[in-house]
Design a protein around this motif. Structure first.
Motif, PDB file in Angstrom:
ATOM      1  N   UNK A   3      38.099  38.986  20.915  1.00  0.00           N
ATOM      2  CA  UNK A   3      37.657  40.079  21.777  1.00  0.00           C
ATOM      3  C   UNK A   3      37.403  39.614  23.198  1.00  0.00           C
ATOM      4  N   UNK A   4      36.763  38.460  23.324  1.00  0.00           N
ATOM      5  CA  UNK A   4      36.541  37.890  24.650  1.00  0.00           C
ATOM      6  C   UNK A   4      37.838  37.504  25.329  1.00  0.00           C
ATOM      7  N   UNK A   5      38.776  36.946  24.553  1.00  0.00           N
ATOM      8  CA  UNK A   5      40.081  36.580  25.101  1.00  0.00           C
ATOM      9  C   UNK A   5      40.803  37.808  25.640  1.00  0.00           C
ATOM     10  N   UNK A   6      40.794  38.883  24.881  1.00  0.00           N
ATOM     11  CA  UNK A   6      41.447  40.111  25.344  1.00  0.00           C
ATOM     12  C   UNK A   6      40.744  40.681  26.575  1.00  0.00           C
ATOM     13  N   UNK A   7      39.421  40.624  26.596  1.00  0.00           N
ATOM     14  CA  UNK A   7      38.684  41.130  27.762  1.00  0.00           C
ATOM     15  C   UNK A   7      39.005  40.304  29.006  1.00  0.00           C
ATOM     16  N   UNK A   8      39.101  38.985  28.858  1.00  0.00           N
ATOM     17  CA  UNK A   8      39.438  38.131  29.999  1.00  0.00           C
ATOM     18  C   UNK A   8      40.867  38.377  30.467  1.00  0.00           C
ATOM     19  N   UNK A   9      41.784  38.529  29.528  1.00  0.00           N
ATOM     20  CA  UNK A   9      43.166  38.818  29.883  1.00  0.00           C
ATOM     21  C   UNK A   9      43.258  40.143  30.650  1.00  0.00           C
ATOM     22  N   UNK A  10      42.582  41.163  30.156  1.00  0.00           N
ATOM     23  CA  UNK A  10      42.609  42.465  30.832  1.00  0.00           C
ATOM     24  C   UNK A  10      41.930  42.402  32.195  1.00  0.00           C
ATOM     25  N   UNK A  11      40.880  41.590  32.310  1.00  0.00           N
ATOM     26  CA  UNK A  11      40.220  41.427  33.608  1.00  0.00           C
ATOM     27  C   UNK A  11      41.188  40.803  34.609  1.00  0.00           C
ATOM     28  N   UNK A  12      41.911  39.756  34.179  1.00  0.00           N
ATOM     29  CA  UNK A  12      42.893  39.144  35.086  1.00  0.00           C
ATOM     30  C   UNK A  12      43.972  40.145  35.452  1.00  0.00           C
ATOM     31  N   UNK A  13      44.466  40.883  34.464  1.00  0.00           N
ATOM     32  CA  UNK A  13      45.530  41.849  34.726  1.00  0.00           C
ATOM     33  C   UNK A  13      45.066  42.925  35.710  1.00  0.00           C
ATOM     34  N   UNK A  14      43.837  43.375  35.571  1.00  0.00           N
ATOM     35  CA  UNK A  14      43.302  44.384  36.492  1.00  0.00           C
ATOM     36  C   UNK A  14      43.191  43.840  37.904  1.00  0.00           C
ATOM     37  N   UNK A  15      42.695  42.604  38.040  1.00  0.00           N
ATOM     38  CA  UNK A  15      42.548  41.995  39.364  1.00  0.00           C
ATOM     39  C   UNK A  15      43.914  41.757  39.996  1.00  0.00           C
ATOM     40  N   UNK A  16      44.855  41.254  39.201  1.00  0.00           N
ATOM     41  CA  UNK A  16      46.195  40.987  39.728  1.00  0.00           C
ATOM     42  C   UNK A  16      46.874  42.290  40.121  1.00  0.00           C
ATOM     43  N   UNK A  17      46.742  43.320  39.295  1.00  0.00           N
ATOM     44  CA  UNK A  17      47.349  44.617  39.633  1.00  0.00           C
ATOM     45  C   UNK A  17      46.726  45.199  40.886  1.00  0.00           C
ATOM     46  N   UNK A  18      45.436  45.051  41.031  1.00  0.00           N
ATOM     47  CA  UNK A  18      44.766  45.574  42.223  1.00  0.00           C
ATOM     48  C   UNK A  18      45.345  44.925  43.479  1.00  0.00           C
TER      49      UNK A  18
END
Length: 135
Positions: free
Chosen positions: A115-130
Protein backbone atom coordinates in the motif's frame (compact mmCIF):
# COMPACT_ATOMS: atom_id res chain seq x y z
CA UNK A 1 21.04 20.11 15.31
CA UNK A 2 19.47 23.22 13.80
CA UNK A 3 22.66 24.02 11.91
CA UNK A 4 22.63 20.57 10.30
CA UNK A 5 18.99 20.95 9.27
CA UNK A 6 19.61 24.38 7.75
CA UNK A 7 22.61 23.09 5.79
CA UNK A 8 20.58 20.09 4.57
CA UNK A 9 17.74 22.38 3.50
CA UNK A 10 20.13 24.64 1.57
CA UNK A 11 21.74 21.69 -0.22
CA UNK A 12 18.35 20.26 -1.15
CA UNK A 13 17.18 23.66 -2.41
CA UNK A 14 20.37 23.98 -4.47
CA UNK A 15 19.43 20.70 -6.16
CA UNK A 16 15.66 21.15 -6.37
CA UNK A 17 15.34 24.74 -7.60
CA UNK A 18 17.46 24.38 -10.78
CA UNK A 19 15.60 21.16 -11.61
CA UNK A 20 12.25 22.84 -10.98
CA UNK A 21 12.96 25.84 -13.19
CA UNK A 22 14.79 23.95 -15.93
CA UNK A 23 13.04 24.46 -19.31
CA UNK A 24 12.21 20.75 -19.70
CA UNK A 25 10.49 18.66 -17.00
CA UNK A 26 12.87 15.68 -17.05
CA UNK A 27 15.37 16.95 -14.42
CA UNK A 28 12.60 17.68 -11.94
CA UNK A 29 10.99 14.28 -12.50
CA UNK A 30 14.38 12.66 -11.94
CA UNK A 31 15.00 14.54 -8.68
CA UNK A 32 11.48 13.68 -7.52
CA UNK A 33 12.14 10.04 -8.41
CA UNK A 34 15.27 9.96 -6.26
CA UNK A 35 13.38 11.50 -3.33
CA UNK A 36 10.45 9.08 -3.73
CA UNK A 37 12.88 6.14 -3.89
CA UNK A 38 14.41 7.34 -0.62
CA UNK A 39 10.89 7.52 0.78
CA UNK A 40 10.25 3.92 -0.29
CA UNK A 41 13.43 2.81 1.46
CA UNK A 42 12.34 4.67 4.59
CA UNK A 43 8.87 3.11 4.36
CA UNK A 44 10.47 -0.31 4.38
CA UNK A 45 12.56 0.57 7.43
CA UNK A 46 9.49 1.97 9.24
CA UNK A 47 7.73 -1.34 8.63
CA UNK A 48 10.70 -3.20 10.15
CA UNK A 49 11.96 -4.67 6.90
CA UNK A 50 15.64 -5.48 6.75
CA UNK A 51 18.18 -3.43 4.83
CA UNK A 52 18.02 -5.67 1.75
CA UNK A 53 14.21 -5.74 1.71
CA UNK A 54 14.03 -1.96 2.09
CA UNK A 55 16.45 -1.54 -0.78
CA UNK A 56 14.38 -3.95 -2.88
CA UNK A 57 11.27 -1.91 -2.05
CA UNK A 58 13.06 1.24 -3.17
CA UNK A 59 14.13 -0.42 -6.42
CA UNK A 60 10.58 -1.67 -6.97
CA UNK A 61 9.36 1.90 -6.58
CA UNK A 62 11.95 3.11 -9.10
CA UNK A 63 10.83 0.32 -11.43
CA UNK A 64 7.15 1.32 -11.16
CA UNK A 65 7.96 4.97 -11.72
CA UNK A 66 10.31 4.20 -14.61
CA UNK A 67 7.76 1.92 -16.26
CA UNK A 68 5.02 4.53 -16.01
CA UNK A 69 7.44 7.11 -17.43
CA UNK A 70 8.36 4.78 -20.31
CA UNK A 71 4.67 4.12 -21.01
CA UNK A 72 4.08 7.85 -21.32
CA UNK A 73 1.83 8.11 -18.29
CA UNK A 74 3.55 11.29 -17.12
CA UNK A 75 2.16 13.18 -20.08
CA UNK A 76 -1.06 11.22 -20.69
CA UNK A 77 -2.41 9.28 -17.69
CA UNK A 78 -4.61 6.21 -18.15
CA UNK A 79 -8.27 7.24 -18.07
CA UNK A 80 -9.35 5.59 -14.83
CA UNK A 81 -6.09 5.70 -12.88
CA UNK A 82 -6.81 8.80 -10.81
CA UNK A 83 -10.43 7.80 -10.19
CA UNK A 84 -9.36 4.40 -8.86
CA UNK A 85 -6.54 5.94 -6.82
CA UNK A 86 -8.90 8.52 -5.32
CA UNK A 87 -11.45 5.87 -4.43
CA UNK A 88 -8.79 3.67 -2.81
CA UNK A 89 -7.43 6.68 -0.91
CA UNK A 90 -10.85 7.65 0.46
CA UNK A 91 -11.87 4.10 1.40
CA UNK A 92 -8.47 3.14 2.82
CA UNK A 93 -8.12 6.43 4.65
CA UNK A 94 -11.58 6.10 6.14
CA UNK A 95 -10.83 2.60 7.37
CA UNK A 96 -7.52 3.66 8.90
CA UNK A 97 -9.09 6.70 10.56
CA UNK A 98 -11.88 4.54 11.94
CA UNK A 99 -9.37 2.13 13.48
CA UNK A 100 -7.26 4.93 14.93
CA UNK A 101 -3.57 4.92 15.78
CA UNK A 102 -3.88 1.77 17.88
CA UNK A 103 -5.31 -0.13 14.91
CA UNK A 104 -2.26 0.48 12.73
CA UNK A 105 -0.42 -2.52 14.16
CA UNK A 106 -3.39 -4.74 13.23
CA UNK A 107 -2.85 -4.04 9.54
CA UNK A 108 -0.66 -6.85 8.19
CA UNK A 109 2.77 -5.91 6.86
CA UNK A 110 1.74 -7.63 3.62
CA UNK A 111 -0.87 -4.90 3.18
CA UNK A 112 1.06 -1.93 4.59
CA UNK A 113 4.18 -2.35 2.48
CA UNK A 114 2.49 -2.72 -0.95
CA UNK A 115 0.00 0.00 0.00
CA UNK A 116 2.82 2.38 0.82
CA UNK A 117 4.62 1.44 -2.39
CA UNK A 118 1.54 2.22 -4.45
CA UNK A 119 0.99 5.50 -2.59
CA UNK A 120 4.60 6.55 -3.24
CA UNK A 121 4.37 5.57 -6.89
CA UNK A 122 1.16 7.57 -7.31
CA UNK A 123 2.71 10.53 -5.49
CA UNK A 124 5.64 10.53 -7.92
CA UNK A 125 3.30 10.17 -10.89
CA UNK A 126 1.19 13.10 -9.69
CA UNK A 127 4.24 15.33 -9.17
CA UNK A 128 5.75 14.36 -12.52
CA UNK A 129 2.43 14.91 -14.32
CA UNK A 130 2.02 18.28 -12.66
CA UNK A 131 5.39 19.33 -14.07
CA UNK A 132 4.96 17.73 -17.51
CA UNK A 133 1.36 18.77 -18.15
CA UNK A 134 1.29 21.91 -16.01
CA UNK A 135 -0.59 22.55 -12.83
Amino acid sequence: MLKQRVITALVLLAILLPALFYPTPEPFATVALVLIAAGAWEWGRLNRLGQASSLALSLACVGLCGASWALGWVSQPPPLLWSAAGLAWVLGGSLLLHRGVAGWSDVPVGVRVPGGLLALWLAWLAVAQARFIGV
